[in-house]
Design a protein around this motif. Structure first.
Motif, PDB file in Angstrom:
ATOM      1  N   ILE A   1      -7.206   4.030   6.993  1.00 47.78           N
ATOM      2  CA  ILE A   1      -8.334   3.188   7.409  1.00 47.78           C
ATOM      3  C   ILE A   1      -7.861   1.760   7.663  1.00 47.78           C
ATOM      4  O   ILE A   1      -8.223   1.137   8.669  1.00 47.78           O
ATOM      5  CB  ILE A   1      -9.451   3.214   6.353  1.00 47.78           C
ATOM      6  CG1 ILE A   1     -10.101   4.598   6.311  1.00 47.78           C
ATOM      7  CG2 ILE A   1     -10.501   2.144   6.654  1.00 47.78           C
ATOM      8  CD1 ILE A   1     -11.120   4.770   5.198  1.00 47.78           C
ATOM      9  N   TYR A   2      -7.030   1.232   6.749  1.00 46.45           N
ATOM     10  CA  TYR A   2      -6.561  -0.145   6.912  1.00 46.45           C
ATOM     11  C   TYR A   2      -5.655  -0.273   8.141  1.00 46.45           C
ATOM     12  O   TYR A   2      -5.759  -1.250   8.897  1.00 46.45           O
ATOM     13  CB  TYR A   2      -5.811  -0.611   5.669  1.00 46.45           C
ATOM     14  CG  TYR A   2      -5.380  -2.060   5.762  1.00 46.45           C
ATOM     15  CD1 TYR A   2      -6.315  -3.081   5.647  1.00 46.45           C
ATOM     16  CD2 TYR A   2      -4.057  -2.404   6.001  1.00 46.45           C
ATOM     17  CE1 TYR A   2      -5.941  -4.409   5.752  1.00 46.45           C
ATOM     18  CE2 TYR A   2      -3.670  -3.727   6.112  1.00 46.45           C
ATOM     19  CZ  TYR A   2      -4.620  -4.724   5.989  1.00 46.45           C
ATOM     20  OH  TYR A   2      -4.247  -6.041   6.100  1.00 46.45           O
TER      21      TYR A   2
ATOM     22  N   THR B   1      -6.038   7.967   2.575  1.00 43.02           N
ATOM     23  CA  THR B   1      -7.244   7.530   3.299  1.00 43.02           C
ATOM     24  C   THR B   1      -7.302   6.020   3.443  1.00 43.02           C
ATOM     25  O   THR B   1      -7.572   5.497   4.531  1.00 43.02           O
ATOM     26  CB  THR B   1      -8.504   8.030   2.565  1.00 43.02           C
ATOM     27  OG1 THR B   1      -8.452   9.448   2.448  1.00 43.02           O
ATOM     28  CG2 THR B   1      -9.753   7.632   3.330  1.00 43.02           C
ATOM     29  N   ILE B   2      -7.042   5.292   2.348  1.00 41.17           N
ATOM     30  CA  ILE B   2      -7.117   3.825   2.390  1.00 41.17           C
ATOM     31  C   ILE B   2      -6.093   3.275   3.377  1.00 41.17           C
ATOM     32  O   ILE B   2      -6.401   2.398   4.191  1.00 41.17           O
ATOM     33  CB  ILE B   2      -6.896   3.237   0.985  1.00 41.17           C
ATOM     34  CG1 ILE B   2      -8.056   3.619   0.063  1.00 41.17           C
ATOM     35  CG2 ILE B   2      -6.762   1.718   1.056  1.00 41.17           C
ATOM     36  CD1 ILE B   2      -7.888   3.160  -1.366  1.00 41.17           C
ATOM     37  N   ASN B   3      -4.863   3.786   3.315  1.00 43.22           N
ATOM     38  CA  ASN B   3      -3.827   3.321   4.237  1.00 43.22           C
ATOM     39  C   ASN B   3      -4.186   3.606   5.683  1.00 43.22           C
ATOM     40  O   ASN B   3      -3.979   2.771   6.568  1.00 43.22           O
ATOM     41  CB  ASN B   3      -2.494   4.005   3.910  1.00 43.22           C
ATOM     42  CG  ASN B   3      -1.907   3.553   2.591  1.00 43.22           C
ATOM     43  OD1 ASN B   3      -2.548   3.715   1.552  1.00 43.22           O
ATOM     44  ND2 ASN B   3      -0.716   2.986   2.611  1.00 43.22           N
TER      45      ASN B   3
ATOM     46  N   LEU C   1       0.829  -1.201   0.000  1.00 44.08           N
ATOM     47  CA  LEU C   1       0.000   0.000   0.000  1.00 44.08           C
ATOM     48  C   LEU C   1       0.865   1.254   0.000  1.00 44.08           C
ATOM     49  O   LEU C   1       0.532   2.258  -0.639  1.00 44.08           O
ATOM     50  CB  LEU C   1      -0.921   0.001   1.233  1.00 44.08           C
ATOM     51  CG  LEU C   1      -2.072  -1.004   1.219  1.00 44.08           C
ATOM     52  CD1 LEU C   1      -2.783  -1.025   2.572  1.00 44.08           C
ATOM     53  CD2 LEU C   1      -3.079  -0.675   0.118  1.00 44.08           C
TER      54      LEU C   1
END
Length: 317
Positions: free
Chosen positions: A199-200, A195-197, A164
């Motif tokens: 959240i994960y 954002t994805i990183n 990621l």
């Protein structure tokens, strides 16, 4: 303009940071880190050696302790070399691939340590609530399967993090605020939407550390309920005394872990405080866990003293 402000991914490096404003005394600061490194390696290696060579210690409690010692060794070996590189040689640069590899092992081993502490809490619960069935519940094959499952859980959930992060391009001022790479720090330097990183990263932290700490808390609630049913205060204290070492390990691990995670995501704490907290989180457990268990666990302490005594008599030390 974007191309000017971005580094070429293949040639980019991150700059690690020691204690800000203490550059003149880096050599002196390196001394306690060297001692921490030596003590953690020797302490956990002694624990592993004693448990491996003594058949009487091939019991669930000590097998889980050996798992904890292996994890602590991994964290020390992964973390301290870059810290010593900064304070001894002013070596601050780390390549992106090396940084991603380091953060993968730091986070995965931290998650595995959290899982092992949960297994150790379960071990204490079974030992106190079902002492007669303890050996039949926690058999060696079952312990091996639990260790494998929880170990794979840590590695599998952490595995996507480097990939990621590799998707991003990073700005030229690639200065990290710690002496090693952490996912929360690296992703903030990306010139992209993280954002994805974020959240994960929050998801796996809650799933691993959050869930494990909750289950450990519930385990001790059940342990207290069981112990309070014991009529004799002496037996009650004896049962709780078997949990002291594990409780110390839990406090040492979770207190700075939770504090650091909150500061990274929501806080505006000063960099020196964050750095000190991160050192406490990753360096104290590998040093203090073998010391606490050696002092508080009678059988282990006896075996260590016997081994030291025998070696002394034979002139090996």
């Amino acid at each position: 303009m974007s191309a000017v402000n971005d580094t070429n991914f293949n040639s980019a490096v991150f700059l690690l940071t020691g204690l800000p404003g203490q550059e003149d005394v880096h050599l002196w600061i390196s001394i306690p880190f060297c001692l921490v490194y030596i003590i953690s390696i020797i302490g956990n290696s002694v624990i592993l050696f004693i448990i491996k060579t003594d058949p009487t210690l091939h019991e669930p409690m000590y097998i889980f302790l050996s798992m904890l010692a292996i994890t602590d060794l991994g964290i020390s070996i992964t973390t301290i070399p870059t810290i010593l590189g900064i304070y001894l040689f002013n070596s601050r640069e780390i390549s992106l691939d090396a940084c991603f590899a380091q953060l993968f092992f730091i986070h995965s081993l931290s998650f595995i340590e959290s899982s092992i502490l949960l297994l150790m809490a379960f071990d204490r619960f079974v030992a106190i609530s079902n002492p007669l069935r303890y050996a039949s519940i926690l058999t060696l094959p079952r312990i091996a399967k639990m260790g494998l499952v929880f170990g794979l859980r840590g590695f599998v959930l952490t595995f996507p993090l480097p990939f990621l992060l590799k998707r991003f391009r990073y700005c030229r001022a690639n200065v990290l605020s710690h002496s090693y790479c952490l996912n929360q720090e690296v992703m903030k330097l990306a010139c992209s939407d993280i954002t994805i990183n974020s959240i994960y990263g929050l998801f796996i932290t809650l799933l691993m550390v959050g869930l494990d700490s909750l289950l450990i808390f519930l385990s001790y609630v059940m342990i207290l309920k069981t112990v309070l049913k014991v009529a004799s205060p002496t037996e009650c204290l004896r049962a709780l005394n078997t949990c002291v070492s594990h409780l110390c390990a839990v406090v040492l691990f979770y207190t700075p872990e939770i504090g650091l995670s909150v500061l990274h995501r929501f806080g505006k704490g000063s960099p020196p405080f964050q750095i000190l907290l991160s050192y406490l989180h990753l360096l104290l457990p590998p040093v203090l866990n073998p010391i606490v268990y050696s002092i508080k666990t009678k059988e282990l302490r006896k075996r260590i003293l016997i081994k030291i005594g025998c070696n002394f008599v034979l002139g090996k030390i």
